[in-house]
Design a protein around this motif. Structure first.
Motif, PDB file in Angstrom:
ATOM      1  N   SER A   1       9.006   9.512  -8.278  1.00  0.00           N
ATOM      2  CA  SER A   1       9.180  10.932  -8.594  1.00  0.00           C
ATOM      3  C   SER A   1       8.678  11.836  -7.468  1.00  0.00           C
ATOM      4  CB  SER A   1       8.453  11.278  -9.898  1.00  0.00           C
ATOM      5  OG  SER A   1       7.057  11.210  -9.702  1.00  0.00           O
ATOM      6  N   LEU A   2       7.828  11.293  -6.601  1.00  0.00           N
ATOM      7  CA  LEU A   2       7.229  12.121  -5.540  1.00  0.00           C
ATOM      8  C   LEU A   2       7.799  11.823  -4.157  1.00  0.00           C
ATOM      9  CD1 LEU A   2       3.521  11.687  -6.708  1.00  0.00           C
ATOM     10  CD2 LEU A   2       4.814  13.819  -6.826  1.00  0.00           C
ATOM     11  N   ARG A   3       8.174  10.570  -3.932  1.00  0.00           N
ATOM     12  CA  ARG A   3       8.566  10.142  -2.591  1.00  0.00           C
ATOM     13  C   ARG A   3       9.864   9.325  -2.571  1.00  0.00           C
ATOM     14  NH1 ARG A   3       5.754  13.602  -1.474  1.00  0.00           N
ATOM     15  NH2 ARG A   3       3.755  13.600  -0.379  1.00  0.00           N
ATOM     16  N   GLY A   4      10.528   9.194  -3.713  1.00  0.00           N
ATOM     17  CA  GLY A   4      11.776   8.451  -3.724  1.00  0.00           C
ATOM     18  C   GLY A   4      11.613   7.026  -4.214  1.00  0.00           C
ATOM     19  N   ALA A   5      12.750   6.444  -4.604  1.00  0.00           N
ATOM     20  CA  ALA A   5      12.749   5.121  -5.213  1.00  0.00           C
ATOM     21  C   ALA A   5      12.220   4.047  -4.286  1.00  0.00           C
ATOM     22  CB  ALA A   5      14.167   4.766  -5.668  1.00  0.00           C
ATOM     23  N   THR A   6      12.592   4.123  -3.014  1.00  0.00           N
ATOM     24  CA  THR A   6      12.188   3.065  -2.079  1.00  0.00           C
ATOM     25  C   THR A   6      10.681   3.037  -1.908  1.00  0.00           C
ATOM     26  OG1 THR A   6      14.257   3.458  -0.935  1.00  0.00           O
ATOM     27  CG2 THR A   6      12.662   2.051   0.178  1.00  0.00           C
ATOM     28  N   ALA A   7      10.088   4.203  -1.748  1.00  0.00           N
ATOM     29  CA  ALA A   7       8.630   4.268  -1.601  1.00  0.00           C
ATOM     30  C   ALA A   7       7.946   3.742  -2.856  1.00  0.00           C
ATOM     31  CB  ALA A   7       8.196   5.700  -1.315  1.00  0.00           C
ATOM     32  N   GLY A   8       8.468   4.142  -4.021  1.00  0.00           N
ATOM     33  CA  GLY A   8       7.883   3.666  -5.276  1.00  0.00           C
ATOM     34  C   GLY A   8       7.956   2.164  -5.401  1.00  0.00           C
ATOM     35  N   ALA A   9       9.129   1.609  -5.083  1.00  0.00           N
ATOM     36  CA  ALA A   9       9.297   0.165  -5.190  1.00  0.00           C
ATOM     37  C   ALA A   9       8.424  -0.575  -4.180  1.00  0.00           C
ATOM     38  CB  ALA A   9      10.767  -0.209  -5.008  1.00  0.00           C
ATOM     39  N   MET A  10       8.325  -0.012  -2.972  1.00  0.00           N
ATOM     40  CA  MET A  10       7.472  -0.654  -1.957  1.00  0.00           C
ATOM     41  C   MET A  10       6.020  -0.682  -2.411  1.00  0.00           C
ATOM     42  SD  MET A  10       9.139   0.791   1.592  1.00  0.00           S
ATOM     43  CE  MET A  10       7.905   0.134   2.693  1.00  0.00           C
ATOM     44  N   ALA A  11       5.563   0.410  -3.008  1.00  0.00           N
ATOM     45  CA  ALA A  11       4.181   0.463  -3.489  1.00  0.00           C
ATOM     46  C   ALA A  11       3.949  -0.594  -4.567  1.00  0.00           C
ATOM     47  CB  ALA A  11       3.866   1.853  -4.033  1.00  0.00           C
ATOM     48  N   ALA A  12       4.898  -0.703  -5.499  1.00  0.00           N
ATOM     49  CA  ALA A  12       4.768  -1.703  -6.563  1.00  0.00           C
ATOM     50  C   ALA A  12       4.755  -3.114  -5.971  1.00  0.00           C
ATOM     51  CB  ALA A  12       5.910  -1.554  -7.565  1.00  0.00           C
ATOM     52  N   LEU A  13       5.564  -3.326  -4.938  1.00  0.00           N
ATOM     53  CA  LEU A  13       5.609  -4.641  -4.293  1.00  0.00           C
ATOM     54  C   LEU A  13       4.287  -4.966  -3.619  1.00  0.00           C
ATOM     55  CD1 LEU A  13       9.210  -4.466  -2.822  1.00  0.00           C
ATOM     56  CD2 LEU A  13       8.381  -6.212  -4.400  1.00  0.00           C
ATOM     57  N   VAL A  14       3.635  -3.979  -3.014  1.00  0.00           N
ATOM     58  CA  VAL A  14       2.344  -4.226  -2.373  1.00  0.00           C
ATOM     59  C   VAL A  14       1.321  -4.636  -3.436  1.00  0.00           C
ATOM     60  CG1 VAL A  14       0.439  -3.200  -1.066  1.00  0.00           C
ATOM     61  CG2 VAL A  14       2.792  -2.689  -0.431  1.00  0.00           C
ATOM     62  N   LEU A  15       1.337  -3.956  -4.580  1.00  0.00           N
ATOM     63  CA  LEU A  15       0.410  -4.337  -5.657  1.00  0.00           C
ATOM     64  C   LEU A  15       0.690  -5.762  -6.117  1.00  0.00           C
ATOM     65  CD1 LEU A  15      -1.830  -3.605  -7.679  1.00  0.00           C
ATOM     66  CD2 LEU A  15      -0.067  -2.740  -9.211  1.00  0.00           C
ATOM     67  N   LEU A  16       1.975  -6.109  -6.213  1.00  0.00           N
ATOM     68  CA  LEU A  16       2.334  -7.449  -6.685  1.00  0.00           C
ATOM     69  C   LEU A  16       2.067  -8.526  -5.648  1.00  0.00           C
ATOM     70  CD1 LEU A  16       5.556  -6.445  -8.624  1.00  0.00           C
ATOM     71  CD2 LEU A  16       3.516  -7.500  -9.609  1.00  0.00           C
ATOM     72  N   SER A  17       1.733  -8.139  -4.427  1.00  0.00           N
ATOM     73  CA  SER A  17       1.358  -9.131  -3.424  1.00  0.00           C
ATOM     74  C   SER A  17      -0.157  -9.330  -3.387  1.00  0.00           C
ATOM     75  CB  SER A  17       1.857  -8.713  -2.031  1.00  0.00           C
ATOM     76  OG  SER A  17       1.119  -7.604  -1.575  1.00  0.00           O
ATOM     77  N   THR A  18      -0.864  -8.708  -4.340  1.00  0.00           N
ATOM     78  CA  THR A  18      -2.334  -8.788  -4.397  1.00  0.00           C
ATOM     79  C   THR A  18      -2.727  -9.922  -5.325  1.00  0.00           C
ATOM     80  OG1 THR A  18      -2.365  -6.392  -4.158  1.00  0.00           O
ATOM     81  CG2 THR A  18      -4.417  -7.425  -4.829  1.00  0.00           C
ATOM     82  N   VAL A  19      -3.344 -10.956  -4.797  1.00  0.00           N
ATOM     83  CA  VAL A  19      -3.630 -12.142  -5.608  1.00  0.00           C
ATOM     84  C   VAL A  19      -4.605 -11.833  -6.738  1.00  0.00           C
ATOM     85  CG1 VAL A  19      -5.546 -13.063  -4.199  1.00  0.00           C
ATOM     86  CG2 VAL A  19      -4.107 -14.620  -5.482  1.00  0.00           C
ATOM     87  N   THR A  20      -5.537 -10.894  -6.506  1.00  0.00           N
ATOM     88  CA  THR A  20      -6.508 -10.541  -7.550  1.00  0.00           C
ATOM     89  C   THR A  20      -5.818  -9.984  -8.785  1.00  0.00           C
ATOM     90  OG1 THR A  20      -7.694  -9.691  -5.629  1.00  0.00           O
ATOM     91  CG2 THR A  20      -8.845  -9.653  -7.713  1.00  0.00           C
ATOM     92  N   PHE A  21      -4.716  -9.249  -8.564  1.00  0.00           N
ATOM     93  CA  PHE A  21      -3.963  -8.714  -9.694  1.00  0.00           C
ATOM     94  C   PHE A  21      -3.467  -9.869 -10.566  1.00  0.00           C
ATOM     95  CE2 PHE A  21      -1.519  -5.755 -12.072  1.00  0.00           C
ATOM     96  CZ  PHE A  21      -0.286  -6.332 -12.318  1.00  0.00           C
ATOM     97  N   TRP A  22      -2.932 -10.893  -9.920  1.00  0.00           N
ATOM     98  CA  TRP A  22      -2.410 -12.036 -10.656  1.00  0.00           C
ATOM     99  C   TRP A  22      -3.546 -12.787 -11.376  1.00  0.00           C
ATOM    100  CZ3 TRP A  22       2.841 -13.705 -10.623  1.00  0.00           C
ATOM    101  CH2 TRP A  22       3.685 -12.860  -9.880  1.00  0.00           C
ATOM    102  N   GLN A  23      -4.708 -12.864 -10.726  1.00  0.00           N
ATOM    103  CA  GLN A  23      -5.838 -13.587 -11.334  1.00  0.00           C
ATOM    104  C   GLN A  23      -6.290 -12.928 -12.630  1.00  0.00           C
ATOM    105  OE1 GLN A  23      -8.742 -13.431  -8.244  1.00  0.00           O
ATOM    106  NE2 GLN A  23      -8.238 -15.441  -7.439  1.00  0.00           N
ATOM    107  N   TYR A  24      -6.246 -11.595 -12.645  1.00  0.00           N
ATOM    108  CA  TYR A  24      -6.813 -10.893 -13.788  1.00  0.00           C
ATOM    109  C   TYR A  24      -5.773 -10.400 -14.792  1.00  0.00           C
ATOM    110  CZ  TYR A  24     -11.384 -11.050 -11.661  1.00  0.00           C
ATOM    111  OH  TYR A  24     -12.568 -11.490 -11.132  1.00  0.00           O
TER     112      TYR A  24
END
Lengths: 452, 147
Positions: A211-234
């Motif tokens: 909503s602030l920077r466009g779909a690509t930026a939003g998706a890229m941000a979500a992808l960075v979070l999903l590349s965080t192993v700690t997120f998967w652990q918890y």
């Protein structure tokens, strides 16, 4: 699964609040639903949990309090939506199109599929969550779900094993679901809440930045979070850290979206509501809320009153609990500030935790670095105040470890990883907010644009 | 709203999207695999489900007393001891487990044993009378037995 049903009622209640308070700056199309649905979860679960605690403290039994809390939150949200939420037309996001967005959608589809798999597997392998789930969060939920036992969440005898001084929003979410259905100890409720938090966090990061920077930026941000192993652990540990991140990210997004030539007061109010709920979730949320309050006061000036007024009710609950109920467990002492030798140890540990967030070459810090290098910073760099809450949180964490009364190595080893996880969504959001937006070159035929 | 100077076009934009997308997808595949192995290997390492089952009769047998005493036979200062206490506390909540053996106001005490022992004899040493063996190493005592 019946035990999880009240979570859906709370979620629905949250949607009315979100639809009402985001109405004047509502994004259009798919973005609207991708934003409102995940944002509705923390608003609904958090708001009804706060009400549940108030009703228990007022003397109601658990089941009537649970039902009344959900119905009241739903009714209030529906009334607000009726007054505010129906009138506004959707606003365009004004973001440039990028014909290669399908690349990030493909990546998200892969990550999303594996995330769902991990959630299903996590629920089966860890039905009771990990240590802190049954030692702290779900344990205290059992007290809140039992008639007359709510005060025992703060029993002195629990000091040293269950943190009775911790806030109670998340145990309230679970306890309320158990009380509603008379199913205390049914692990469907905390498992469902954990899954809903994790999925909502990813979607909020995606849609919030979209909503602030466009779909690509939003998706890229979500992808960075999903590349965080700690997120998967918890993700299915049933801890309160991912819900805390959700409240904090929601509060920050609302504040950013509210900004502009004229501050949007309903959105600021929603930000204040979510920030105060973060404070009622974990003590780290208190630091974040204070940082965001300062940032909003600095940026919005008199308009910040809406933020403060909306934050007041949950802030009062926190004050009441800390002042009157929580046992005097001293987790920090200024005496330790004289131990300067702690500073390099804490720094080294956090660096180690940052490096442990992923594996080369898929490390989230590398992905962030690549994004920064290739997209570059926006000019002029605006909204610098959005970095204040993240900075305040980082400073708060550092100070907490520096002053910790527990053995430092043990404290760092048990908490540092989760703390970094709490901060990651905020850090990713703030970074992408400052980056330029991928766009299709002018003159390129964009199949989605109609020819005039 | 993005102005042209705040947009990135061409190869840089495509490269950013492609790198993040490909690497994140790779990460998720790798982490899912690790997660799967970990779940298979350790799963519910503390067997909370079976602890809940073991202590299921305690609330009824103790008249739902708000506070009950607790002790176990794990090694002092060990993770096993802490895990046994913490999981037992979850199992019996909203009852609170009291560890202080000097508490004379606590009527019922629960012994949590890993192996068959002289349960009655252990209770006698602590001034507790054996009330019932609830099975799976959980033993109920009442204060007031002779030392």
């Amino acid at each position: 699964m019946t035990a999880a049903a009240p979570l859906l009622i709370a979620w629905a209640a949250g949607w009315f609040w979100v639809a009402a308070l985001t109405a004047s700056r509502r994004p259009q199309g798919a973005t609207r639903w991708l934003l409102e649905i995940p944002l509705a979860f923390p608003v609904g679960a958090g708001g009804s949990s706060c009400l549940y605690f108030v009703l228990l403290a007022a003397g109601l039994s658990a089941t009537p309090a649970a039902i009344a809390a959900d119905i009241a939150w739903l009714a209030a949200g529906a009334a607000l939506w009726w007054k505010l939420g129906r009138q506004h037309a959707a606003s365009g996001d004004g973001q440039p199109r990028f014909r290669w967005t399908w690349i990030v959608w493909a990546g998200l589809a892969v990550c999303g599929a594996f995330l769902i798999g991990a959630i299903v597997q996590g629920a089966a392998a860890l039905p009771h969550g990990d240590w802190d789930a049954w030692a702290i969060w779900n344990l205290r939920a059992k007290f809140l779900a039992t008639d007359g036992a709510w005060k025992l969440t703060a029993a002195q005898e629990l000091i040293g094993r269950s943190h009775p001084e911790y806030p109670l929003l998340w145990p309230g979410v679970i306890g309320k679901a158990w009380a509603w259905t008379g199913s205390a100890g049914d692990m469907a409720a905390p498992a469902a809440a954990a899954a809903a938090s994790a999925i909502s966090l990813v979607l909020l990061l995606l849609a919030g930045l979209w909503s602030l920077r466009g779909a690509t930026a939003g998706a890229m941000a979500a992808l960075v979070l999903l590349s965080t192993v700690t997120f998967w652990q918890y993700v299915m540990a049933q801890y309160a850290d991912i819900p805390l991140s959700l409240f904090m990210l929601g509060a920050l997004w609302c504040a950013v979206r509210a900004g502009g030539d004229e501050w949007d007061k309903p959105l600021l109010a929603l930000s204040g509501l979510l920030a105060s709920m973060a404070a009622w979730t974990k003590d780290e949320g208190l630091v974040f809320a204070a940082g965001l309050a300062f940032a909003v006061l600095f940026a919005a000036r008199r308009s910040a009153l809406a933020w403060l007024l909306a934050a007041a009710p949950a802030a009062l609950i926190v004050t009441f609990y800390k002042a009157l109920l929580a046992p005097p467990f001293k987790e920090w002492s200024p005496v330790h500030l004289a131990e300067f030798g702690r500073i390099p140890k804490i720094g080294a540990f956090f660096l180690d935790e940052l490096l442990s967030l992923g594996h080369f070459p898929t490390h989230p810090i590398l992905l962030l670095a690549a994004s920064i290098a290739l997209l570059g910073l926006r000019r002029p760099v605006a909204r610098l105040w959005t970095a204040i809450p993240v900075a305040a949180l980082a400073a708060g964490y550092f100070a907490a470890f520096w002053m910790s009364t527990s053995e430092l190595q043990w404290r760092l080893s048990t908490a540092a990883g989760r703390i970094v996880l709490q901060m990651m969504p905020l850090l990713i959001f703030t970074v992408f907010l400052f980056l330029r937006t991928p766009a299709t070159e002018p003159g390129d035929a964009d199949p989605k644009r109609k020819k005039r | 709203m993005s102005t042209p100077q705040n947009s990135v076009t061409g190869a840089r934009a495509i490269a950013a999207a492609a790198i993040v997308s490909a690497l994140a997808a790779g990460a998720s595949i790798e982490y899912y695999g690790l997660f799967e192995k970990l779940a298979e290997k350790s799963g519910d390492a503390y067997r909370i489900g079976s602890v809940v089952e073991r202590f299921a009769d305690v609330p009824r047998a103790t008249g739902n007393a708000p506070r009950i005493g607790y002790f176990n036979d794990r090694a002092p200062d060990s993770i096993a001891r802490q895990a046994a206490l913490t999981s037992a506390q979850f199992a019996v909540a909203p009852q609170i487990l009291i560890l202080d053996e000097r508490r004379k106001d606590i009527e019922y005490w629960v012994g949590d044993f890993n192996a068959p022992r002289d349960f009655a004899g252990i209770g006698k040493v602590q001034g507790l009378e054996l009330v019932a063996e609830l099975g799976q190493g959980v033993v109920l005592y009442r204060r007031g037995g002779a030392k």
